[in-house]
Design an enzyme around this catalytic site. Sequence first.
Site, PDB file in Angstrom:
ATOM      1  CB  CYS A 119      47.796  38.790  41.621  1.00 11.13           C
ATOM      2  SG  CYS A 119      47.346  37.373  42.628  1.00 11.13           S
ATOM      3  CB  CYS A 127      46.662  37.312  37.551  1.00 10.12           C
ATOM      4  SG  CYS A 127      45.638  37.499  39.019  1.00 10.12           S
ATOM      5  CE  LYS A 199      41.502  33.093  41.299  1.00 13.87           C
ATOM      6  NZ  LYS A 199      42.950  33.154  41.540  1.00 13.87           N
ATOM      7  NE  ARG A 209      41.569  39.617  44.828  1.00 16.26           N
ATOM      8  CZ  ARG A 209      40.668  39.885  43.889  1.00 16.26           C
ATOM      9  NH1 ARG A 209      40.086  41.067  43.844  1.00 16.26           N
ATOM     10  NH2 ARG A 209      40.360  38.981  42.986  1.00 16.26           N
ATOM     11  NE  ARG A 221      42.815  39.125  41.051  1.00 13.72           N
ATOM     12  CZ  ARG A 221      43.837  39.900  41.388  1.00 13.72           C
ATOM     13  NH1 ARG A 221      44.380  40.711  40.499  1.00 13.72           N
ATOM     14  NH2 ARG A 221      44.303  39.897  42.633  1.00 13.72           N
ATOM     15  CE  LYS A 252      40.559  31.348  44.802  1.00 13.24           C
ATOM     16  NZ  LYS A 252      41.808  31.915  44.440  1.00 13.24           N
ATOM     17  CE1 TYR A 317      43.740  30.678  53.342  1.00 14.20           C
ATOM     18  CE2 TYR A 317      41.474  30.741  52.527  1.00 14.20           C
ATOM     19  CZ  TYR A 317      42.831  30.962  52.336  1.00 14.20           C
ATOM     20  OH  TYR A 317      43.272  31.444  51.132  1.00 14.20           O
TER      21      TYR A 317
HETATM   22  C1  PBG Z   1      45.826  34.228  43.041  1.00 17.60           C
HETATM   23  C2  PBG Z   1      44.991  33.697  44.106  1.00 17.60           C
HETATM   24  C3  PBG Z   1      43.982  34.364  44.806  1.00 17.60           C
HETATM   25  C4  PBG Z   1      43.464  33.451  45.712  1.00 17.60           C
HETATM   26  C5  PBG Z   1      44.175  32.277  45.566  1.00 17.60           C
HETATM   27  N1  PBG Z   1      45.102  32.440  44.575  1.00 17.60           N
HETATM   28  C6  PBG Z   1      43.553  35.769  44.720  1.00 17.60           C
HETATM   29  C7  PBG Z   1      42.780  36.272  43.593  1.00 17.60           C
HETATM   30  O1  PBG Z   1      42.501  35.592  42.605  1.00 17.60           O
HETATM   31  O2  PBG Z   1      42.459  37.450  43.671  1.00 17.60           O
HETATM   32  C8  PBG Z   1      42.345  33.731  46.654  1.00 17.60           C
HETATM   33  C9  PBG Z   1      42.196  32.769  47.758  1.00 17.60           C
HETATM   34  C10 PBG Z   1      41.267  33.152  48.822  1.00 17.60           C
HETATM   35  O3  PBG Z   1      40.527  34.146  48.764  1.00 17.60           O
HETATM   36  O4  PBG Z   1      41.265  32.428  49.814  1.00 17.60           O
HETATM   37  N2  PBG Z   1      47.180  34.171  43.349  1.00 17.60           N
END
Ligand code: PBG
Length: 326
Positions: A119, A127, A199, A209, A221, A252, A317
Amino acid sequence: MELTNRPRRLRTDGVRSLVSETELRASDLIAPVFVDATTDERVEIESMPGHERVPVAESVARAREVAETGVEAVMVFGVPASKDAEGSRVWADDGVVQRAVERITDATDLYVVTDVCMCEYTDHGHCGVLEEGAREDPELTVDNDATLESLRRVAVSHAEAGADMVAPSGMMDGVVGAVREALDAAGYEHVPVMSYAAKYESAFYGPFRDATDGAPAFGDRRHYQMDPANAREAVREVRLDVEQGADVLMIKPALPYLDVVAAVRREFDHPVAAYNVSGEYAMLHAAAEKGWLDLEAVARESLLSIKRAGADLILTYFAEDVAAGL
Ligand code: PBG
């Protein structure tokens, strides 16, 4: 008054730590770092206070900052120099993540995990490779099986650059098996796969993002990431990844989905990871900035709760700040 059970007996300072059920350690944490091919200087990420996108030349310095806090692992995310419909910069040998991973693994002892997704690299922000007509028809989005072919290349290119572990995050069906097979065929049998197994299609990814310029240009998504309404489906999703050889199972986001963390913990004996995502970080910072919350205390309590729910490791983070205080 006769009281037989007095739970407060075990809350005195002398005994609290003896009966404590959960411990937070720096070695449980993975710190996400952002490497940006479009800049020569570090750029602050406004919606994620304390985090920056750094140029490749600064990637080792950034990794060393993490290591100094006691955190032993990083997850590397990239912002490419250019984007196209196929996301071709994502598997390039001289891609931003590949170059950063080479440097970090050469220069430090950190354990380096990479996010295997498209993505940040596609000009449409989805993605994977789009289905024919996806821009017009809201029922269409990413072509699952065509995307698997790209993701195989991405995983191998990351392993070639020296990644210690790869983490496919796009929620394509069959991705764990495809990546496992590609890694094995290329001689990387020893590289584990951490699956973003459950996820969710979450609004908590907003700040990430912004940071990676990875929001979809149209649509959302929901056709590939999971519906926040579903928990039983998460167990089913995770089981598929286990069958395909996933080594670590990730849920997640983390805090709004602790029931899912607990369910996956009960159901499987693999290591369970949880991703305390950008929105979870940003909201605590925003409240602390207003003086409404004690940032250090709520950050620590959040991570402790994620572990209590059943996570063995946490992507967060807050990793550096919390680890430094442990
Ligand atoms: C996709 C990815 C995302 C995050 C981690 N890997 C973005 C998404 O799925 O839109 C989000 C991580 C976060 O919000 O801390 N490459």
